[in-house]
Design a protein around this motif. Sequence first.
Motif, PDB file in Angstrom:
ATOM      1  N   LEU A   1       0.777  -1.203   0.033  1.00  0.00           N
ATOM      2  CA  LEU A   1       0.094   0.238   0.071  1.00  0.00           C
ATOM      3  C   LEU A   1       0.921   1.328  -0.008  1.00  0.00           C
ATOM      4  N   ASP A   2       2.108   1.219   0.774  1.00  0.00           N
ATOM      5  CA  ASP A   2       2.743   2.437   0.845  1.00  0.00           C
ATOM      6  C   ASP A   2       3.515   2.439  -0.519  1.00  0.00           C
ATOM      7  N   SER A   3       3.881   1.297  -1.271  1.00  0.00           N
ATOM      8  CA  SER A   3       4.389   1.473  -2.629  1.00  0.00           C
ATOM      9  C   SER A   3       3.539   2.262  -3.586  1.00  0.00           C
ATOM     10  N   GLY A   4       2.198   1.637  -3.510  1.00  0.00           N
ATOM     11  CA  GLY A   4       1.267   2.171  -4.213  1.00  0.00           C
ATOM     12  C   GLY A   4       0.960   3.633  -4.249  1.00  0.00           C
ATOM     13  N   VAL A   5       0.965   4.325  -2.874  1.00  0.00           N
ATOM     14  CA  VAL A   5       0.626   5.740  -2.296  1.00  0.00           C
ATOM     15  C   VAL A   5       1.917   6.300  -3.196  1.00  0.00           C
ATOM     16  N   GLU A   6       3.127   5.812  -3.006  1.00  0.00           N
ATOM     17  CA  GLU A   6       4.469   6.365  -3.560  1.00  0.00           C
ATOM     18  C   GLU A   6       4.063   6.909  -5.216  1.00  0.00           C
ATOM     19  N   GLN A   7       3.646   5.648  -5.840  1.00  0.00           N
ATOM     20  CA  GLN A   7       3.403   5.768  -7.337  1.00  0.00           C
ATOM     21  C   GLN A   7       2.410   6.722  -7.560  1.00  0.00           C
ATOM     22  N   LEU A   8       1.454   6.812  -6.802  1.00  0.00           N
ATOM     23  CA  LEU A   8       0.255   7.633  -6.986  1.00  0.00           C
ATOM     24  C   LEU A   8       0.830   9.311  -6.824  1.00  0.00           C
ATOM     25  N   GLU A   9       1.668   9.298  -5.741  1.00  0.00           N
ATOM     26  CA  GLU A   9       2.338  10.769  -5.591  1.00  0.00           C
ATOM     27  C   GLU A   9       3.079  10.937  -6.594  1.00  0.00           C
ATOM     28  N   ALA A  10       3.857  10.035  -7.296  1.00  0.00           N
ATOM     29  CA  ALA A  10       4.561  10.339  -8.273  1.00  0.00           C
ATOM     30  C   ALA A  10       4.037  10.638  -9.377  1.00  0.00           C
ATOM     31  N   GLY A  11       2.776  10.126  -9.659  1.00  0.00           N
ATOM     32  CA  GLY A  11       2.022  10.431 -10.877  1.00  0.00           C
ATOM     33  C   GLY A  11       1.283  11.616 -10.856  1.00  0.00           C
ATOM     34  N   GLN A  12       0.979  12.051  -9.515  1.00  0.00           N
ATOM     35  CA  GLN A  12       0.335  13.128  -9.316  1.00  0.00           C
ATOM     36  C   GLN A  12       1.248  14.378  -9.657  1.00  0.00           C
ATOM     37  N   ALA A  13       2.476  14.089  -9.160  1.00  0.00           N
ATOM     38  CA  ALA A  13       3.333  15.259  -9.367  1.00  0.00           C
ATOM     39  C   ALA A  13       3.532  15.383 -10.955  1.00  0.00           C
ATOM     40  N   GLN A  14       3.812  14.456 -11.607  1.00  0.00           N
ATOM     41  CA  GLN A  14       3.825  14.522 -13.106  1.00  0.00           C
ATOM     42  C   GLN A  14       2.593  15.013 -13.840  1.00  0.00           C
ATOM     43  N   LEU A  15       1.580  14.908 -13.320  1.00  0.00           N
ATOM     44  CA  LEU A  15       0.373  15.271 -14.030  1.00  0.00           C
ATOM     45  C   LEU A  15       0.361  16.651 -13.523  1.00  0.00           C
ATOM     46  N   ASP A  16       0.543  17.169 -12.253  1.00  0.00           N
ATOM     47  CA  ASP A  16       0.637  18.448 -11.767  1.00  0.00           C
ATOM     48  C   ASP A  16       1.601  19.324 -12.648  1.00  0.00           C
ATOM     49  N   GLU A  17       2.549  18.712 -13.017  1.00  0.00           N
ATOM     50  CA  GLU A  17       3.846  19.525 -13.840  1.00  0.00           C
ATOM     51  C   GLU A  17       3.362  19.536 -15.223  1.00  0.00           C
ATOM     52  N   ALA A  18       2.796  18.603 -15.820  1.00  0.00           N
ATOM     53  CA  ALA A  18       2.147  18.760 -17.189  1.00  0.00           C
ATOM     54  C   ALA A  18       1.007  19.616 -17.323  1.00  0.00           C
ATOM     55  N   ARG A  19       0.077  19.820 -16.224  1.00  0.00           N
ATOM     56  CA  ARG A  19      -0.795  20.724 -16.138  1.00  0.00           C
ATOM     57  C   ARG A  19      -0.440  22.049 -16.160  1.00  0.00           C
ATOM     58  N   ALA A  20       0.647  22.268 -15.610  1.00  0.00           N
ATOM     59  CA  ALA A  20       1.404  23.728 -15.408  1.00  0.00           C
ATOM     60  C   ALA A  20       1.919  24.240 -16.625  1.00  0.00           C
ATOM     61  N   GLN A  21       2.407  23.167 -17.284  1.00  0.00           N
ATOM     62  CA  GLN A  21       3.145  23.306 -18.433  1.00  0.00           C
ATOM     63  C   GLN A  21       2.051  23.883 -19.781  1.00  0.00           C
TER      64      GLN A  21
END
Length: 902
Positions: free
Chosen positions: A159-179
């Motif tokens: 579960l902790d690994s999934g959360v980490e992957q989710l957080e990484a995807g969210q970070a990428q998505l937020d960066e793409a949205r900003a761009q």
Amino acid sequence: MAELLYRLGFGSSRRPWTVIGSWLVVLALAIGGFLAFGGTLTNSITIPGTPTSQVTDRLQEEFPEAANGAGTVVFRTDDGSELTAEQEQQVSDLLTEVEGIEGVDSTLDPFATEEQKANGAQELEDGRAELEDGRQQLQDGQAQLDQAVAQAEDAQAQLDSGVEQLEAGQAQLDEARAQAEAAGSPAAMMAQLEQQQAALDAQRQQLEAAQAQLDEGNAQIESNQATLDSSAAELKDGETELAQGEQMLALTEDYSTVSEDGTTAIGSVTFTAPMLEIDQAVKDEVVATLTDASIGGVEVLPANDLSQAIPSIVGPAEVVGLVIAAVVLFIMLGTFVAAGLPILTALIGVGIGAAGTLAFSGLIDMLSVTPVLGLMLGLAVGIDYALFIINRHRRQLKDGVPLHESIGLAVGTSGNAVVFAGLTVVIALAALNVTGIPFLGLMGTVGAVCVALAVLIAISMLPALLGLAGHRVLSKKERAAADALTAAADSTGKHAAAPHEVEAGQPAARPAPKPMSNLRAVLTSVVSIAVLAVIAIPFFSMRLGLPDGASEPVESASYQAYQAIGESFGEGRNAPLVVTVDLPEGLSDAEITDEQIAVAQQLRDVEDVTAVVPAAVSEDNGMAMFQVIPTEGANAVSTEELVHTLRATDLSDAGVQATDLAVAGSTSGFIDVAEKLAAALPLYLGVVVGLSLIIMIVVFRSLLVPLVATGGFILSAFASMGGVVAIYQWGWLAPIFQVHNPAPILAFLPTILVGVLFGLAMDYQLFVSSGMREAYAHGSPAKVAVQQGLHAGRSVVIAAAIIMISVFGGFVFSESAMIQPIGFGLAFGVLVDAFIVRLLLVPSLMHLFGDAAWWLPKWLDRILPNVDVEGASLERSHGYSDPELAGTEPGAEPDRADTVRV
């Protein structure tokens, strides 16, 4: 004193019915007092202030139920076979019946007790198995729980690994949205980013749901762990309780109520009040119910604490002794009338004494032997004192003295000696109170009262009876001779006793006995002392104790119960000890049990201890009580040593918190009483010896005579105790004296012997030496006076001694183990004192001392009171002198009656 007694005797003989009636009224009052106020006697001997007594008082406060009386009953098969189930049931039914008797609180069924013990052992075994099962279940549960914890940890990691992957995807998505926003990307691209955000949000919700589920699982795991921890704690407590139970069982392994071979069982009966407060009728009903029960093939034996009977005051053996005394009196006095009077007066005296004593038994605790001792002494001295007076009266009647004058003279002379002799006995017995031991002081007081009654009756009622008997105290031949003397006196107008009178300073015509040779005196003295010393040898190995069930008659249930317990359960089971300790404050129940076990184990490790049973803890948890079973019986040396060892035991050496170990119970009580009495004996002996010296100096106005008399008393006292030890402790001549169980000597016997024998020894010394003194005072040479006094007094002393031996000897075969050695000790003491000391040793030493025997410093002679114990002044004032003592050889020294106060 002599003149006063003369008037008393003369007046009593002239008014016989007034005197006799008065004494009969006193007798009736004594009997009425007994019937109205008489209580129950006891065989239990206690002394206040002893260690056992102090502990017993505390026990009654801490364990009130322990103060209630209890008794033991033994059930044994007739043929030595094992008790059957049917017999066991009948025994249980019988005890249930006894429990229904009013005054009985409860009974202990031995078979129910053993069953409970067996059930307890089985419960412990089952508990051990259950604990093992619980331990295994706990281990299995813990393993499953550990596995669940591991799985939860793996799930949490995923579960902790999934959360980490989710957080990484969210970070990428937020960066793409900003761009995209910065570049002004078209709406289609922004919609695509929104779709990606929605997918991430959905994934986050799934992770959160999984986390919640995992948290719930962890909570369940924690709950299960707490349950397992609680179960583990309970399991540990169970193991502790089981261990304590197993230790308790191990401690009581050697203590059972049914013998190992199943042939004998021990039950008990507990009353609703202390033993001394239980009505004898209740105990009798309990014993009757037990002994009357019909259980086929089973003997029912109430033990000593239930069935010990209070001995009867008079039994067949005592009657035989009285008959022998009557025969001796008849031989000595020659007529049935004269022989019967001493017995009659003695019986009236002891009747008043015994009944009066028993009248107080309802007010004070009284040993069963107390009135018996009074009876024993009252009979013996009552007969002897009457004999002395009657013998003198008969001698005077035969010399022609008128009846009432003779009675008055006999009471004033021999009666005067009787008063002083009785006074010595009374003082010796009353001095028992200086020991500070209540029951012993009471025995002395009762004995002193009975002796005082014997003296009072001898100087008042006996003269009245003699007045009624008239000249019938003489045989027909003696009366004829006396009448002839009286007729001759009437014809001459002179006193009938004139042929025996002598003027002052003139020698009498009657030849004096020839004195013994010096060689004979030396040999007699040496041999007498040697014989007494040899007889006294056993005294130095004397041990003191109190009788137990083994001392009861062989045919009694008490003895058989004692033997059955000893054979089937060990001798120590007959001698249980009560041990107490003080517990510290604030202990939990488990800690109290641990203390009980620790103390019991330490007690069990003491040498000569067979079993230890933790009995009870007080209501306030301040005191614990244990029952300790020694290896041997109550009178064994090892048991006595065990009591002292236990009292000296330091519990702190074993790390035990309990303190103040103390010992009580009947067995330790026996030991304490014996030691207390042994410690009191030297003091009492010193008092008696001091009294002996003072009284003899006053009576005989001499220094050597008291020393000889006292030394002889000490020799006879030690010899009598030596004889008691040889028979009752060593077992010599045991079959003759019915001693089936040699044991330590009755604890208070030496003190009683010293007191009584002192008084009796001084009696005989008085009646022998006073004759010597009187002859010496009338002018006889010292060595001749010894023989004159001995010849004048030995016949009556021999008769008196035989009478006392007969009376005391009758008690040797009493049913009571307490009374038997007392009777023997007194009879044997009188035997050696009268026949060896007074009739052999004392005359021999007096012969050797010669005139020095009567020497007294002038200064002391002036300050001593004038005690005319022989009544010589009374004889002179009435114109009569005893012809056996008044005469001297021709050429002897002049009469010293006017120059020497006697």
